[in-house]
Design a protein around this motif. Structure first.
Motif, PDB file in Angstrom:
ATOM      1  N   LYS A  53      45.011  30.310  31.482  1.00 51.50           N
ATOM      2  CA  LYS A  53      44.745  31.721  31.783  1.00 51.50           C
ATOM      3  C   LYS A  53      45.501  32.227  32.998  1.00 51.50           C
ATOM      4  N   SER A 140      36.382  34.535  29.363  1.00 50.50           N
ATOM      5  CA  SER A 140      36.927  35.378  28.310  1.00 50.50           C
ATOM      6  C   SER A 140      38.331  34.868  27.955  1.00 50.50           C
ATOM      7  N   SER A 148      40.094  42.036  28.201  1.00 52.11           N
ATOM      8  CA  SER A 148      39.337  41.004  27.487  1.00 52.11           C
ATOM      9  C   SER A 148      39.472  41.186  25.974  1.00 52.11           C
TER      10      SER A 148
HETATM   11 MG    MG Z   1      37.060  37.590  32.059  1.00 53.85          MG
END
Ligand code: MG
Ligand code: TXA
Length: 332
Positions: A53, A140, A148
């Motif tokens: 991420k 997420s 998101s």
């Molecule tokens: Mg998030």
């Protein structure tokens, strides 16, 4: 690596279980937004989530469990109001932060002595969590700072070639992330607003606070310190359709491709030739559509996304407005 998008058939659930046991990540549907999951007991797997991420190392993760999972081994104390909150709202879009036993990987809570636990309602999430029968750490499933994901294809856009499997359960109904509730004190305190509102919590727990960090104090929910949900185009924010329209015309005159994101009530006052992304006219619809429309806004070649602040502010609109303002950089 190939990235498969698939419904949670029994065959795919077996694959998902294998992947998680091997220390891989699996993305999965929940009723709020899609999550990117890994075995919460596995240090390397949890760290993989942060790397994928580009997530700051001090922003802790929520652990997800199925509805029959015994959380007593994960939590050190169960404050008296928690049982009533669990039976009123779980499974559902409420994350509860407890004192932790420290049994899961230390990377999950980033050094905090608390653990955030969520029991999602989605059938796909429940089937996945039952199949693995482990606590699954999952933020997420978007690149850090990006909007998101509320469909499997949003996840695919951010992680294709980087994760092996996305368990597709269709669009997420809720549309904004769970309410995060600090349950370590005498009175529960909301750290992040969401679909379970302060009023709903107070009606069960007797009282409910909203946490606001004091000036200079590090926030107790570190995620709230970061810029979030940003669409990948220029943005402009205002509170009335006239200002939005003037900015729209200016962008058009420059040969730009503007879009206006607003509630139906405002959309109806705009001339018919204006390109509008209509959030709808109820708080539930606005929550459901917000992230999808923010992603649509950025993928249609838009040069400028203009947001008009919805007029409603109460109940679940508090959570929707929080995300809306953050997406436009009005709240940092
Ligand atoms: Mg998030
Ligand atoms: O709806 C949701 O909550 C989704 C789905 C996938 O379950 N998950 C989600 O995760 O939104 P994420 O990582 O994007 O946001 C988690 C938030 C962050 O603001 C983080 O700082 C906070 O929860 N958090 C996690 N653990 C915490 C803890 N121990 N104490 C305080 N805040 C915590």
């Amino acid at each position: 690596m190939n990235t498969y998008v698939s419904r949670a058939s029994s065959e795919q659930l077996r694959t998902a279980k294998e992947l998680i046991k091997q220390g891989e990540t699996v993305a999965f549907h929940t009723e709020t937004v899609y999550g990117l999951g890994a075995n919460a007991f596995d240090d390397d797997a949890v760290q993989k989530i942060f790397a994928l991420k580009g997530r700051p190392a001090d922003n802790p993760l929520i652990v997800h469990v199925h509805k029959r999972y015994d959380i007593s081994r994960l939590i050190d104390r169960d404050p008296p109001y928690c049982a009533a909150l669990r039976s009123a709202f779980l499974p559902g879009p409420l994350t509860m932060v407890y004192p932790s036993t420290g049994k899961v990987s230390r990377f999950v809570s980033c050094g905090l002595d608390t653990l955030a636990i969520r029991v999602p309602k989605s059938d796909t999430a429940q089937a996945f969590l039952r199949a693995v029968d482990l606590p699954i750490a999952a933020p997420s499933a978007n690149l850090s700072k990006h909007v998101s994901p509320v469909t499997a294809w949003h996840v695919f856009d951010d992680f294709k070639g980087k994760i092996p499997l996305i368990l597709d359960g269709g669009p997420s109904d809720g549309g904004i992330e769970s309410t995060v509730l600090d349950c370590t004190g005498d009175v529960p305190q909301i750290l992040r607003e969401g679909l379970v509102t302060r009023e709903m919590i107070a009606s069960v727990a007797g009282a409910c606070g909203i946490y606001v960090p004091a000036e200079g104090e590090p926030p107790r929910s570190p995620g709230m310190a970061y810029k979030h949900y940003a669409p990948r185009c220029e943005t402009f924010y205002c509170t009335d359709p006239e200002t939005a329209l003037a900015r729209y015309r200016k962008e058009k005159a420059k040969k730009g491709k503007p879009r206006i994101l607003c509630a139906s009530k405002h959309a109806e006052t705009l001339p018919p030739d204006i390109a509008v992304l209509d959030l709808g006219d109820t708080p539930e619809l606005m929550a459901h559509r917000l992230y999808d429309l923010l992603r649509k806004g950025e993928t249609e070649g838009t040069t400028l996304l203009i947001g008009i602040e919805p007029e409603e502010k109460d109940g679940i609109m508090a959570g929707v407005l929080n995300r809306f303002r953050r997406a436009f950089g009005v709240l940092s």
